[in-house]
Design a protein around this motif. Sequence first.
Motif, PDB file in Angstrom:
ATOM      1  N   UNK A 176      -6.416  -3.585   9.005  1.00 31.42           N
ATOM      2  CA  UNK A 176      -5.196  -4.314   9.344  1.00 31.42           C
ATOM      3  C   UNK A 176      -4.016  -3.744   8.557  1.00 31.42           C
ATOM      4  N   UNK A 177      -2.809  -4.148   8.966  1.00 36.81           N
ATOM      5  CA  UNK A 177      -1.604  -3.650   8.295  1.00 36.81           C
ATOM      6  C   UNK A 177      -0.747  -4.756   7.697  1.00 36.81           C
ATOM      7  N   UNK A 178      -1.093  -6.022   7.984  1.00 42.32           N
ATOM      8  CA  UNK A 178      -0.336  -7.155   7.434  1.00 42.32           C
ATOM      9  C   UNK A 178      -1.297  -8.279   7.076  1.00 42.32           C
ATOM     10  N   UNK A 179      -0.998  -8.904   5.926  1.00 44.68           N
ATOM     11  CA  UNK A 179      -1.779 -10.035   5.449  1.00 44.68           C
ATOM     12  C   UNK A 179      -0.821 -11.114   4.955  1.00 44.68           C
ATOM     13  N   UNK A 180      -1.065 -12.337   5.308  1.00 36.94           N
ATOM     14  CA  UNK A 180      -0.263 -13.434   4.784  1.00 36.94           C
ATOM     15  C   UNK A 180      -0.370 -13.475   3.261  1.00 36.94           C
ATOM     16  N   UNK A 181       0.718 -13.919   2.635  1.00 37.22           N
ATOM     17  CA  UNK A 181       0.664 -14.136   1.187  1.00 37.22           C
ATOM     18  C   UNK A 181      -0.133 -15.391   0.840  1.00 37.22           C
ATOM     19  N   UNK A 185      -4.317   1.174   3.720  1.00 32.80           N
ATOM     20  CA  UNK A 185      -4.552  -0.173   3.189  1.00 32.80           C
ATOM     21  C   UNK A 185      -4.624  -0.232   1.665  1.00 32.80           C
ATOM     22  N   UNK A 186      -4.718   0.904   1.018  1.00 36.70           N
ATOM     23  CA  UNK A 186      -4.794   0.902  -0.447  1.00 36.70           C
ATOM     24  C   UNK A 186      -3.423   0.914  -1.109  1.00 36.70           C
ATOM     25  N   UNK A 187      -2.344   0.897  -0.302  1.00 34.80           N
ATOM     26  CA  UNK A 187      -0.990   0.906  -0.853  1.00 34.80           C
ATOM     27  C   UNK A 187      -0.421  -0.502  -0.815  1.00 34.80           C
ATOM     28  N   UNK A 188       0.012  -0.971  -1.991  1.00 38.53           N
ATOM     29  CA  UNK A 188       0.526  -2.331  -2.145  1.00 38.53           C
ATOM     30  C   UNK A 188       2.043  -2.295  -2.362  1.00 38.53           C
ATOM     31  N   UNK A 189       2.616  -3.468  -2.537  1.00 42.73           N
ATOM     32  CA  UNK A 189       4.040  -3.595  -2.797  1.00 42.73           C
ATOM     33  C   UNK A 189       4.737  -4.485  -1.798  1.00 42.73           C
ATOM     34  N   UNK A 190       4.091  -4.727  -0.649  1.00 44.43           N
ATOM     35  CA  UNK A 190       4.629  -5.559   0.419  1.00 44.43           C
ATOM     36  C   UNK A 190       3.470  -6.353   1.001  1.00 44.43           C
TER      37      UNK A 190
END
Length: 256
Positions: A197-202, A235-240
């Motif tokens: 996936x490319x988006x996950x709820x906070x 998916x291993x890149x965070x920040x958003x």
Amino acid sequence: MKFISWNVNGLRAILKKDFLATFTELDADFFCIQETKMQAGQVEIDLPGYHQYFDYAERKGYSGTAIFAKHQPLSVSYGLGVAEHDHEGRAITLEYPEFYLVTCYTPNSQGELKRLPYRLEWDQAFRDYVSQLAAQKSVIFCGDLNVAHEEIDLKNPKTNHHNAGFSDEERQSFTTLLNNGFTDSFRYLHPDQTDIYSWWSYRFHARDHNAGWRIDYFIVSNDLKNRITTANILTDIYGSDHCPVELVIPDLGAEA
């Protein structure tokens, strides 16, 4: 040519994290951004070797798109050329000798689908726009398109049916777009891959549980699909709350 697209959920905010390090490491020819949430003059970014293009929303702190490009385009345009759709900074088009590149931040249908009628109007206008471009030369468009196309594209399709981003109307609209001569690059190379996936709820530690949605895309006109060598979700890149997506098409003509 390497392309990256990322909904950063606030460019000023992500610049305080590891954005510049990630940007440098990815070393893309084209880096497309959605949801910059900023106005002109609010930030200056030192990106040596890149041309910078921004489309700002009239509403402060809302929407907005950008493209950082190593290659100077033949032309640049902002929006879709339709007044009712060009107030929210949702699209930038760069023209190159062999192709058009479009970054897009599609409107969200919102809770109880209250903005669905406008969303479908946008979809029609955007479909007409990219189809007109594709009649002239190849097209690559990318961004947060705010729809999970098939059940394979989100963790919980049954409980999210009729929610924003997974309504029957939005999914059919996306199907219509693809049927107009376009290919979803990730599904073209990875037709059966699940749980990416490319988006996950906070909320509810969704990313920790990989309870996500694939709503960020690289779409290409069909004449380019056989030239795709890479279409990945990073998916291993965070920040958003989104992660970047990647496309590689070798030997595209980008020099004027």
